[in-house]
Design a protein around this motif. Structure first.
Motif, PDB file in Angstrom:
ATOM      1  N   TYR A   1       0.840  -1.198   0.000  1.00  0.00           N
ATOM      2  CA  TYR A   1       0.000   0.000   0.000  1.00  0.00           C
ATOM      3  C   TYR A   1       0.874   1.247   0.000  1.00  0.00           C
ATOM      4  CZ  TYR A   1      -4.130  -2.807   1.392  1.00  0.00           C
ATOM      5  OH  TYR A   1      -5.153  -3.717   1.461  1.00  0.00           O
ATOM      6  N   ALA A   2       1.952   1.200   0.772  1.00  0.00           N
ATOM      7  CA  ALA A   2       2.862   2.352   0.835  1.00  0.00           C
ATOM      8  C   ALA A   2       3.504   2.614  -0.526  1.00  0.00           C
ATOM      9  CB  ALA A   2       3.932   2.123   1.894  1.00  0.00           C
ATOM     10  N   GLY A   3       3.898   1.548  -1.204  1.00  0.00           N
ATOM     11  CA  GLY A   3       4.474   1.705  -2.538  1.00  0.00           C
ATOM     12  C   GLY A   3       3.469   2.251  -3.531  1.00  0.00           C
ATOM     13  N   ALA A   4       2.234   1.775  -3.440  1.00  0.00           N
ATOM     14  CA  ALA A   4       1.188   2.245  -4.354  1.00  0.00           C
ATOM     15  C   ALA A   4       0.844   3.707  -4.064  1.00  0.00           C
ATOM     16  CB  ALA A   4      -0.053   1.370  -4.229  1.00  0.00           C
ATOM     17  N   ALA A   5       0.806   4.079  -2.797  1.00  0.00           N
ATOM     18  CA  ALA A   5       0.495   5.461  -2.425  1.00  0.00           C
ATOM     19  C   ALA A   5       1.563   6.406  -2.950  1.00  0.00           C
ATOM     20  CB  ALA A   5       0.371   5.585  -0.912  1.00  0.00           C
ATOM     21  N   LYS A   6       2.793   5.938  -2.980  1.00  0.00           N
ATOM     22  CA  LYS A   6       3.894   6.750  -3.504  1.00  0.00           C
ATOM     23  C   LYS A   6       3.673   7.073  -4.986  1.00  0.00           C
ATOM     24  CE  LYS A   6       8.912   6.842  -3.606  1.00  0.00           C
ATOM     25  NZ  LYS A   6      10.143   6.136  -3.271  1.00  0.00           N
ATOM     26  N   GLU A   7       3.006   6.156  -5.696  1.00  0.00           N
ATOM     27  CA  GLU A   7       2.704   6.360  -7.105  1.00  0.00           C
ATOM     28  C   GLU A   7       1.327   6.975  -7.325  1.00  0.00           C
ATOM     29  OE1 GLU A   7       3.158   2.685  -9.208  1.00  0.00           O
ATOM     30  OE2 GLU A   7       5.334   2.725  -9.004  1.00  0.00           O
ATOM     31  N   GLY A   8       0.593   7.251  -6.225  1.00  0.00           N
ATOM     32  CA  GLY A   8      -0.734   7.824  -6.338  1.00  0.00           C
ATOM     33  C   GLY A   8      -1.787   6.833  -6.788  1.00  0.00           C
TER      34      GLY A   8
END
Length: 82
Positions: free
Chosen positions: A65-72
């Motif tokens: 989730y953190a990685g996806a949030a970094k990409e929006g």
């Protein structure tokens, strides 16, 4: 730089399982906002990947989730066994 979520999930899961050759990670669908990923493990390894009370599965989801949030983006991880 785009994150390879398929590789990320596999690299997190491999040390947890007894049957690493049975680990399969597939991106079911992907668009600009949401990525759906399926993690399939050997039936004997399902408990190891989910963990007591779902704590390990929750930790894996938190990382991706953190990685996806970094990409929006948002991400959904489905864990299955065969």
């Amino acid at each position: 730089m785009a994150i390879n979520f398929e590789k990320l999930v596999k690299s997190i899961t491999m040390p947890l399982v007894v049957h690493p050759d049975a680990v399969l990670v597939k991106i079911l669908s992907e668009d600009e906002e949401i990525i759906n990923i399926q993690l399939v493990v050997h039936e004997a390894d399902l408990g190891r990947v989910i963990g007591k009370g779902g704590k390990i599965a929750s930790a894996i989801r938190t990382i991706i989730y953190a990685g996806a949030a970094k990409e929006g983006r948002k991400i959904h991880l489905e864990i299955d066994a065969f």
